[in-house]
Design an enzyme around this catalytic site. Structure first.
Site, PDB file in Angstrom:
ATOM      1  N   GLY A  33      10.266  55.432  46.668  1.00 21.59           N
ATOM      2  CA  GLY A  33       9.946  55.476  45.246  1.00 21.59           C
ATOM      3  C   GLY A  33       8.885  56.504  44.919  1.00 21.59           C
ATOM      4  O   GLY A  33       9.140  57.719  44.892  1.00 21.59           O
ATOM      5  N   THR A  34       7.659  56.037  44.715  1.00 23.20           N
ATOM      6  CA  THR A  34       6.551  56.882  44.261  1.00 23.20           C
ATOM      7  C   THR A  34       6.371  58.128  45.121  1.00 23.20           C
ATOM      8  O   THR A  34       5.988  59.194  44.615  1.00 23.20           O
ATOM      9  CB  THR A  34       5.261  56.034  44.252  1.00 23.20           C
ATOM     10  OG1 THR A  34       5.470  54.936  43.348  1.00 23.20           O
ATOM     11  CG2 THR A  34       4.053  56.822  43.807  1.00 23.20           C
ATOM     12  N   ASN A  76      17.781  44.279  37.376  1.00 22.26           N
ATOM     13  CA  ASN A  76      16.321  44.315  37.256  1.00 22.26           C
ATOM     14  C   ASN A  76      15.922  43.096  36.429  1.00 22.26           C
ATOM     15  O   ASN A  76      16.162  43.057  35.226  1.00 22.26           O
ATOM     16  CB  ASN A  76      15.916  45.628  36.573  1.00 22.26           C
ATOM     17  CG  ASN A  76      14.422  45.728  36.327  1.00 22.26           C
ATOM     18  OD1 ASN A  76      13.667  44.804  36.607  1.00 22.26           O
ATOM     19  ND2 ASN A  76      13.986  46.853  35.787  1.00 22.26           N
ATOM     20  N   CYS A  95      11.890  41.381  33.438  1.00 26.75           N
ATOM     21  CA  CYS A  95      11.506  41.326  32.025  1.00 26.75           C
ATOM     22  C   CYS A  95      11.660  39.906  31.485  1.00 26.75           C
ATOM     23  O   CYS A  95      12.404  39.107  32.047  1.00 26.75           O
ATOM     24  CB  CYS A  95      12.370  42.277  31.221  1.00 26.75           C
ATOM     25  SG  CYS A  95      14.035  41.676  31.087  1.00 26.75           S
ATOM     26  N   GLY A 136       5.721  51.429  48.583  1.00 27.66           N
ATOM     27  CA  GLY A 136       4.751  52.194  49.356  1.00 27.66           C
ATOM     28  C   GLY A 136       5.298  52.963  50.537  1.00 27.66           C
ATOM     29  O   GLY A 136       4.526  53.384  51.406  1.00 27.66           O
ATOM     30  N   ASN A 178       9.561  45.234  43.177  1.00 30.90           N
ATOM     31  CA  ASN A 178       9.326  46.026  41.982  1.00 30.90           C
ATOM     32  C   ASN A 178       7.803  46.217  41.880  1.00 30.90           C
ATOM     33  O   ASN A 178       7.054  45.777  42.748  1.00 30.90           O
ATOM     34  CB  ASN A 178       9.896  45.304  40.758  1.00 30.90           C
ATOM     35  CG  ASN A 178      10.357  46.287  39.690  1.00 30.90           C
ATOM     36  OD1 ASN A 178       9.700  47.307  39.461  1.00 30.90           O
ATOM     37  ND2 ASN A 178      11.453  45.993  39.030  1.00 30.90           N
ATOM     38  N   THR A 179       7.346  46.847  40.835  1.00 28.14           N
ATOM     39  CA  THR A 179       5.908  47.132  40.725  1.00 28.14           C
ATOM     40  C   THR A 179       5.100  45.853  40.446  1.00 28.14           C
ATOM     41  O   THR A 179       5.636  44.871  39.925  1.00 28.14           O
ATOM     42  CB  THR A 179       5.645  48.142  39.601  1.00 28.14           C
ATOM     43  OG1 THR A 179       6.228  47.635  38.398  1.00 28.14           O
ATOM     44  CG2 THR A 179       6.232  49.497  39.934  1.00 28.14           C
ATOM     45  N   GLY A 222       3.385  52.601  45.109  1.00 28.75           N
ATOM     46  CA  GLY A 222       2.838  53.547  46.080  1.00 28.75           C
ATOM     47  C   GLY A 222       2.142  52.840  47.238  1.00 28.75           C
ATOM     48  O   GLY A 222       2.254  51.612  47.396  1.00 28.75           O
ATOM     49  N   GLY A 259       8.062  52.093  30.495  1.00 32.04           N
ATOM     50  CA  GLY A 259       8.730  51.254  29.492  1.00 32.04           C
ATOM     51  C   GLY A 259      10.238  51.440  29.424  1.00 32.04           C
ATOM     52  O   GLY A 259      10.842  51.169  28.385  1.00 32.04           O
TER      53      GLY A 259
END
Ligand SMILES: Cc1cc2nc3c(=O)[nH]c(=O)nc-3n(C[C@H](O)[C@H](O)[C@H](O)COP(=O)(O)O)c2cc1C
Length: 299
Positions: free
Chosen positions: A269-270, A132, A135, A248, A196-197, A221, A77
């Protein structure tokens, strides 16, 4: 495949093509743990900050993470100190990093994004801005990055506010990501980053209640690697501006695939949560791969 090593990206001179994905590597905390060693051996050729919003945010209620068989789902968040907290406390520390700083910003309206872009435009410590756009715009209810017209209107509003490179971070939760990419390019974006995710959900075991405090979360991921590759490939075919690819990446081979699909830079990232040294390892692996001549036996 492009040769490994020095890259000029939107006028920035980078020593290699691997950077971090926003929100997945806390350079300030890492500096506290590793001290100056972090600066001497900084794994990324540029540093991307986590998202900054105008107002401070607490983030979503817990739980915020759910582990998947091949990845992670988060509903963090976007907790952050807000624009003025970031300028006062984080920016001086991030400016001490030995690589260019890219600040990631998000607003809930075009005016908010304009306030963020305008504030960072004046700061010499900031090399580039990443928008980003995952949203909703509170004025229209539309996710800014899911709609080509929204993205165009946003860029028309903020492009005149800065000469710094503007990177638009695309959301994979769009019907036609290539159309959004074209709109961003045509309205003056210097580069694009993706993905993005991807929106996902988990249920509290044995119930119909969502597990994550935010209700839904963002999947990242290895699970999203194939989606990232397809979207980078589609966007590369649609635009001429450079692409930062993420989604990923676990190895030099994943990074090389995204570069073969058209990425100028690759972001980790992940994987940095699983292996905090992933950035440096992936740089090394990518270098090894690019020194080999392409041959089916080595694929
Ligand atoms: C825990 C976590 C926090 C994230 N925070 C941000 C963020 O603040 N801003 C942003 O634009 N993306 C954020 N992302 C998305 C990543 O930057 C990246 O786009 C995405 O995770 C895909 O890359 P990956 O599969 O290598 O993680 C976050 C991802 C994770 C997993």
């Amino acid at each position: 495949m492009r040769p490994f090593g020095h890259v000029t990206f939107c006028g920035l001179e980078l020593t290699h093509p691997v950077i971090n994905a926003s929100g997945t590597f806390d350079a300030i905390a890492a500096r506290r743990v590793f001290g100056d060693e972090l600066l001497e051996r900084f794994p990324f050729s540029a540093f991307v900050s986590k998202t900054v919003t105008v107002q401070p945010r607490q983030g979503n209620p817990p739980p915020r993470l759910w582990e998947l068989p091949a990845g992670l789902m988060n509903s963090i968040g976007l907790p952050n100190k807000g624009l003025y907290g970031y300028l006062a406390e984080d920016l001086p520390q991030l400016a001490a990093l030995p690589v260019p700083l890219i600040v990631n910003v998000m607003g809930f309206s075009r005016d908010e994004v304009a306030e963020l872009v305008g504030a960072f435009a004046e700061r010499d410590e900031v090399a580039a801005l990443e928008l980003n756009v995952s949203c909703p715009n509170v004025e229209t209810g539309l996710v800014m990055g899911a709609d080509p017209d929204e993205v165009e209107r946003l860029l028309v509003a903020v492009r005149p506010l800065t000469g710094k490179p503007l990177i638009v971070k695309l959301t994979p939760n769009a019907t036609d990501v290539a159309a959004v990419a074209r709109a961003a390019q045509n309205a003056g974006a210097d580069a694009l980053s993706l993905i993005n995710t991807i929106r996902g959900m988990a249920l509290r075991p044995g119930s119909s209640e969502p597990w994550l405090g935010g209700g839904t979360g963002g999947v990242s991921g290895p699970a999203v690697g194939a989606v990232a590759l397809a979207q980078v490939n589609a966007v590369h075919a649609a635009v001429q501006i450079p692409i930062i690819a993420m989604g990923g990446v676990r190895s030099g081979r994943d990074a090389r695939d995204l570069m073969n699909a058209g990425a100028a830079l690759v972001a980790v990232g992940t994987e940095s949560f699983r292996d905090p040294a992933a950035g440096a390892r992936i740089v090394f692996e990518l270098e090894q791969l690019s020194s080999q001549t392409a041959s089916p036996a080595r694929l």
